[in-house]
Write an enzyme that holds these catalytic residues in place. Structure first.
Site, PDB file in Angstrom:
ATOM      1  CG  ASP A 163      -1.715   1.198   1.428  1.00  0.00           C
ATOM      2  OD1 ASP A 163      -1.508   2.199   0.717  1.00  0.00           O
ATOM      3  OD2 ASP A 163      -2.598   1.165   2.306  1.00  0.00           O
ATOM      4  CB  ILE A 164       1.584   3.823  -2.594  1.00  0.00           C
ATOM      5  CG1 ILE A 164       2.812   4.629  -2.992  1.00  0.00           C
ATOM      6  CG2 ILE A 164       0.333   4.689  -2.581  1.00  0.00           C
ATOM      7  CD1 ILE A 164       2.817   5.068  -4.442  1.00  0.00           C
ATOM      8  CG  ASN A 184      -9.741  13.118 -10.581  1.00  0.00           C
ATOM      9  OD1 ASN A 184      -9.709  14.331 -10.362  1.00  0.00           O
ATOM     10  ND2 ASN A 184     -10.285  12.258  -9.752  1.00  0.00           N
ATOM     11  CB  VAL A 226      -3.801   4.715  -5.570  1.00  0.00           C
ATOM     12  CG1 VAL A 226      -3.676   5.605  -6.762  1.00  0.00           C
ATOM     13  CG2 VAL A 226      -2.582   4.809  -4.677  1.00  0.00           C
ATOM     14  CG  ASP A 227      -7.011  10.758  -6.037  1.00  0.00           C
ATOM     15  OD1 ASP A 227      -6.321  11.385  -5.210  1.00  0.00           O
ATOM     16  OD2 ASP A 227      -7.707  11.314  -6.906  1.00  0.00           O
ATOM     17  CB  THR A 253      -3.050  -0.149 -14.736  1.00  0.00           C
ATOM     18  OG1 THR A 253      -2.557  -0.163 -13.393  1.00  0.00           O
ATOM     19  CG2 THR A 253      -1.955   0.323 -15.672  1.00  0.00           C
ATOM     20  N   GLY A 254      -5.986   1.106 -13.081  1.00  0.00           N
ATOM     21  CA  GLY A 254      -7.113   0.697 -12.242  1.00  0.00           C
ATOM     22  C   GLY A 254      -8.407   1.166 -12.881  1.00  0.00           C
ATOM     23  CB  ILE A 255     -10.803   3.787 -11.748  1.00  0.00           C
ATOM     24  CG1 ILE A 255     -11.054   3.213 -10.346  1.00  0.00           C
ATOM     25  CG2 ILE A 255     -12.057   4.467 -12.277  1.00  0.00           C
ATOM     26  CD1 ILE A 255     -11.119   4.257  -9.239  1.00  0.00           C
ATOM     27  CE1 TYR A 256      -9.890   8.221 -14.547  1.00  0.00           C
ATOM     28  CE2 TYR A 256      -7.777   9.100 -15.216  1.00  0.00           C
ATOM     29  CZ  TYR A 256      -9.039   9.291 -14.689  1.00  0.00           C
ATOM     30  OH  TYR A 256      -9.447  10.549 -14.322  1.00  0.00           O
TER      31      TYR A 256
HETATM   32  P1  ADP Z   1      -6.411   5.150 -12.166  1.00  0.00           P
HETATM   33  O1  ADP Z   1      -7.709   5.914 -12.077  1.00  0.00           O
HETATM   34  O2  ADP Z   1      -5.257   6.028 -12.588  1.00  0.00           O
HETATM   35  O3  ADP Z   1      -6.543   3.900 -12.967  1.00  0.00           O
HETATM   36  P2  ADP Z   1      -6.535   3.669  -9.638  1.00  0.00           P
HETATM   37  O4  ADP Z   1      -6.281   4.201  -8.281  1.00  0.00           O
HETATM   38  O5  ADP Z   1      -7.901   3.181  -9.951  1.00  0.00           O
HETATM   39  O6  ADP Z   1      -6.027   4.814 -10.651  1.00  0.00           O
HETATM   40  O7  ADP Z   1      -5.542   2.472  -9.932  1.00  0.00           O
HETATM   41  C1  ADP Z   1      -4.163   2.599 -10.142  1.00  0.00           C
HETATM   42  C2  ADP Z   1      -3.475   1.408  -9.546  1.00  0.00           C
HETATM   43  O8  ADP Z   1      -3.293   1.640  -8.140  1.00  0.00           O
HETATM   44  C3  ADP Z   1      -4.245   0.084  -9.663  1.00  0.00           C
HETATM   45  O9  ADP Z   1      -3.320  -0.912 -10.037  1.00  0.00           O
HETATM   46  C4  ADP Z   1      -4.763  -0.136  -8.243  1.00  0.00           C
HETATM   47  O10 ADP Z   1      -4.869  -1.529  -7.961  1.00  0.00           O
HETATM   48  C5  ADP Z   1      -3.636   0.469  -7.426  1.00  0.00           C
HETATM   49  N1  ADP Z   1      -3.933   0.872  -6.050  1.00  0.00           N
HETATM   50  C6  ADP Z   1      -5.105   1.125  -5.437  1.00  0.00           C
HETATM   51  N2  ADP Z   1      -4.918   1.495  -4.141  1.00  0.00           N
HETATM   52  C7  ADP Z   1      -3.559   1.469  -3.940  1.00  0.00           C
HETATM   53  C8  ADP Z   1      -2.678   1.733  -2.835  1.00  0.00           C
HETATM   54  N3  ADP Z   1      -3.157   2.124  -1.635  1.00  0.00           N
HETATM   55  N4  ADP Z   1      -1.330   1.604  -3.020  1.00  0.00           N
HETATM   56  C9  ADP Z   1      -0.825   1.235  -4.225  1.00  0.00           C
HETATM   57  N5  ADP Z   1      -1.588   0.969  -5.296  1.00  0.00           N
HETATM   58  C10 ADP Z   1      -2.934   1.080  -5.163  1.00  0.00           C
END
Ligand code: ADP
Length: 190
Positions: free
Chosen positions: A29-30, A43, A52-53, A138-141
């Site tokens: 978890d970053i 965004n 992650v945001d 690579t998540g929601i986007y």
């Molecule tokens: P985006 O909208 O840019 O795709 P996301 O937050 O949906 O951003 O996803 C980006 C990546 O971050 C995904 O691989 C997701 O699994 C990952 N992610 C989500 N929460 C965390 C966290 N707390 N630490 C690290 N990576 C995370």
């Protein structure tokens, strides 16, 4: 023992050196990482969101959003802005805006590379040494991670190979063992 290989442990950091620095892959978890700066997958409205945001704003507290609102009115896709780290262990958060995946024909790869490039440039301009980034977009986007990983790693390598840089370590904080594996494959092929 001859012929045996160590068991694969997805939590073991994976490392590759470039110039005077190194790229490190961890499953983490970053928000927990004790580095100079973490990169947020923000965004363009900088309004916070899911993924992650949301995790960064929850863990860092309201100071980060306050500073975003005071200093910036949004951020174009492919760019980044920087704030303090609030209550996070990291001193700074670099809010990078990656592209939303459409079909790959709308400059998504270039925009993703640009978001990472600008993020690492801001870290360098602020004199930071250790930086951690998630897999932006690579998540929601919806950016396919097998295409995003080599882009992310290539920009990280180039940032470490800059003739003058303060950055010594770029850690990719990946959320799942599968993401670590994909990044590890791409790192080996760089
Ligand atoms: P985006 O909208 O840019 O795709 P996301 O937050 O949906 O951003 O996803 C980006 C990546 O971050 C995904 O691989 C997701 O699994 C990952 N992610 C989500 N929460 C965390 C966290 N707390 N630490 C690290 N990576 C995370």
């Amino acid at each position: 023992m001859r012929g045996s290989s160590p068991p694969q442990n997805p939590r073991r950091p994976l490392v590759r050196e470039f110039g005077g620095g190194r790229v490190v892959l961890v499953q983490a978890d970053i928000t927990t990482l004790d580095v100079d700066a973490i990169v947020n997958a923000a965004n363009s409205s900088l309004a916070g969101g899911g993924g992650v945001d949301g995790a960064i704003h929850r863990a860092g507290g309201p100071e980060i959003m306050r500073e975003l609102n005071e200093r910036y009115s949004g951020c174009p896709t492919g760019s980044a802005v920087i704030t303090g780290g609030g209550r996070l262990p990291a001193k700074a958060v670099i809010h990078a805006v990656g592209p939303r995946w459409r079909d790959g024909e709308h400059s998504e790869p270039d925009l993703l590379a640009s978001a990472y490039r600008r993020a690492f440039a801001l870290a360098r301009e602020q004199g930071h040494a250790t930086v951690a980034a998630p897999s932006i977009s690579t998540g929601i986007y919806g950016f396919p991670i097998e295409r995003g990983a080599p882009i992310a790693l290539g920009v990280a390598r180039d940032a470490l190979l800059e003739p003058v840089t303060t950055i010594t370590e770029i850690t990719f904080a990946l959320f799942s063992p599968g993401d670590v594996q994909l990044f590890a494959d791409a790192l080996a092929e760089l």
